[in-house]
Design a protein around this motif. Structure first.
Motif, short mmCIF file in Angstrom:
data_model
loop_
_atom_site.label_atom_id
_atom_site.label_comp_id
_atom_site.label_asym_id
_atom_site.label_seq_id
_atom_site.Cartn_x
_atom_site.Cartn_y
_atom_site.Cartn_z
N GLN A 1 0.82 -1.21 0.00
CA GLN A 1 0.00 0.00 0.00
C GLN A 1 0.85 1.26 0.00
N LEU A 2 1.98 1.21 0.71
CA LEU A 2 2.88 2.37 0.73
C LEU A 2 3.45 2.62 -0.67
N ASN A 3 3.81 1.56 -1.37
CA ASN A 3 4.32 1.72 -2.74
C ASN A 3 3.26 2.34 -3.65
N TYR A 4 2.00 1.95 -3.45
CA TYR A 4 0.92 2.54 -4.24
C TYR A 4 0.84 4.05 -3.99
N ILE A 5 0.90 4.44 -2.71
CA ILE A 5 0.81 5.86 -2.37
C ILE A 5 2.00 6.62 -2.96
N LYS A 6 3.20 6.05 -2.84
CA LYS A 6 4.39 6.71 -3.38
C LYS A 6 4.26 6.95 -4.88
N LYS A 7 3.81 5.92 -5.60
CA LYS A 7 3.68 6.06 -7.06
C LYS A 7 2.60 7.07 -7.43
N ALA A 8 1.50 7.05 -6.68
CA ALA A 8 0.40 7.98 -6.98
C ALA A 8 0.78 9.43 -6.72
N LEU A 9 1.72 9.63 -5.77
CA LEU A 9 2.07 11.00 -5.36
C LEU A 9 3.47 11.41 -5.81
N THR A 10 4.02 10.71 -6.79
CA THR A 10 5.40 10.96 -7.23
C THR A 10 5.67 12.43 -7.51
N GLN A 11 4.72 13.11 -8.11
CA GLN A 11 4.93 14.50 -8.53
C GLN A 11 4.64 15.52 -7.43
N THR A 12 4.31 15.05 -6.24
CA THR A 12 3.87 16.00 -5.21
C THR A 12 4.85 16.16 -4.06
N TYR A 13 6.00 15.44 -4.10
CA TYR A 13 6.91 15.53 -2.95
C TYR A 13 8.35 15.28 -3.36
#
Length: 353
Positions: A118-130
């Motif tokens: 689930q953490l990997n999913y969040i990281k990929k979804a938010l790649t451009q935000t942090y």
């Protein structure tokens, strides 16, 4: 809201998040919301920038070969923290013995692969935000919360909270229950350093949300304590390296080091103040007691003291290097004056001849 066990995993993955962009990214695929406490009056609790919550769906897990359904939620904090919560609904009318056995098995269960996915999913979804965290060490916190809308207050919650199978002493039980809080007859919160029991007949999740904020503060203070530890080690290496250079190059290195030190102190001071002010309980006395107790139990002050000590070391080093630079400049000026006087004497003698 059913009787359930909430398993928390909090990760520091970014320097900070732009929550407006986070909400836009996550809302494309899944329902999102902003945290809002349900029982507080306006302005009694101030959340500077409420985290974005996103529902990730459900997952089936086996605890002691017994299937349980977990409902996953993620919360993204502007401080750079992602909190993953797995809520495991408990069977209706679960007995005390069954609950105690579940607590023991949860303590030993390996659910990290589920959280990692689930953490990997969040990281990929938010790649451009942090921007990823600068410290490479995996900074995370875990916590277990037992949530009940039906709870027999004659039950002893301590063996469950401590996930302990042996008979506990009266002192241990008394010390653990010292951190118990009730506003009325229909609620209870018992907090330990890595678990809590919350009973609320009305189904409010305000106390779990406050505990999660306290855990976020703990994680961030641990993270920036690690940042300062790395910078201190780097600082000592740079000073030792600069000592091997000749006079003027050494001063140039010192100036570079002092500039970096002040940038670090300014950044960490700003961030730690932001961490400590991320949530303010102003008028609600009960929530203030619970939140303050959680911060004390999680020992956030100890980490804050460690940060302040390291900042003090950096500041003293800065003063020492600055003093050496100033002394060298003063010496350079004195030599320049001496040379000018000698030059004037020589020119005067040349005129005589």
């Amino acid at each position: 809201m059913k009787d359930s066990v909430w398993l928390y995993r909090l990760y520091d993955i970014a320097e900070e998040f732009d929550l407006a962009k986070v909400e836009q990214c996550l809302a494309k695929d899944r329902p999102t919301s902003r945290l809002k406490l349900t029982r507080v009056r306006p302005k009694s609790i101030v959340i500077e920038n409420p985290p974005v919550a996103v529902h990730l769906g459900q997952v089936n897990v086996n605890i002691d070969r017994k299937p349980l359904t977990g409902f996953l939620t993620a919360k993204v904090y502007d401080l750079g923290v992602v909190s993953l919560i797995m809520r495991l609904d408990l069977p209706a009318n679960i007995s005390y013995q069954e609950l105690h056995a579940l607590a023991l098995h949860l303590y030993a269960a390996d659910l990290e692969p589920v959280f990692a996915e689930q953490l990997n999913y969040i990281k990929k979804a938010l790649t451009q935000t942090y921007t990823p965290s600068s410290v490479q060490e995996d900074f995370n916190e875990d916590f277990t919360l037992f949530y009940f809308r039906h709870w027999d207050k004659t039950r002893n919650p301590v063996p469950i909270l401590l996930a302990e199978n042996e008979e506990l002493s009266e002192q241990t039980i008394t010390d653990t229950l010292r951190n118990s809080f009730s506003y009325g007859n229909r609620d209870l919160a018992v907090i330990t350093w890595d678990s809590a029991l919350v009973y609320d007949e009305d189904g409010s999740t305000d106390i779990p949300d406050l505990l999660e904020f306290a855990l976020t503060q703990l994680l961030e203070l641990r993270y920036y304590d690690g940042v300062l530890s790395e910078e201190l080690n780097r600082m000592y290496s740079h000073i030792e390296e600069a000592g091997s250079f000749s006079w003027y190059p050494r001063l140039a290195r010192y100036r570079k080091i002092t500039k970096k030190l002040m940038e670090i102190v300014a950044d960490v001071t700003e961030i730690t103040e932001k961490v400590q002010n991320s949530l303010k309980v102003t008028e609600d006395v009960f929530y203030a007691r619970v939140y303050g107790a959680a911060l004390a139990i999680f020992r956030t002050q100890a980490w804050n003291n460690s940060i302040q000590h390291k900042i003090s070391v950096i500041q003293r080093t800065y003063q020492m290097l600055t003093a050496e630079i100033e002394n060298s400049r003063a010496m350079l000026v004195e030599w320049a004056i001496v040379l000018l006087i000698l030059l004037e004497i020589i020119l005067g003698l040349l005129k005589l001849f």
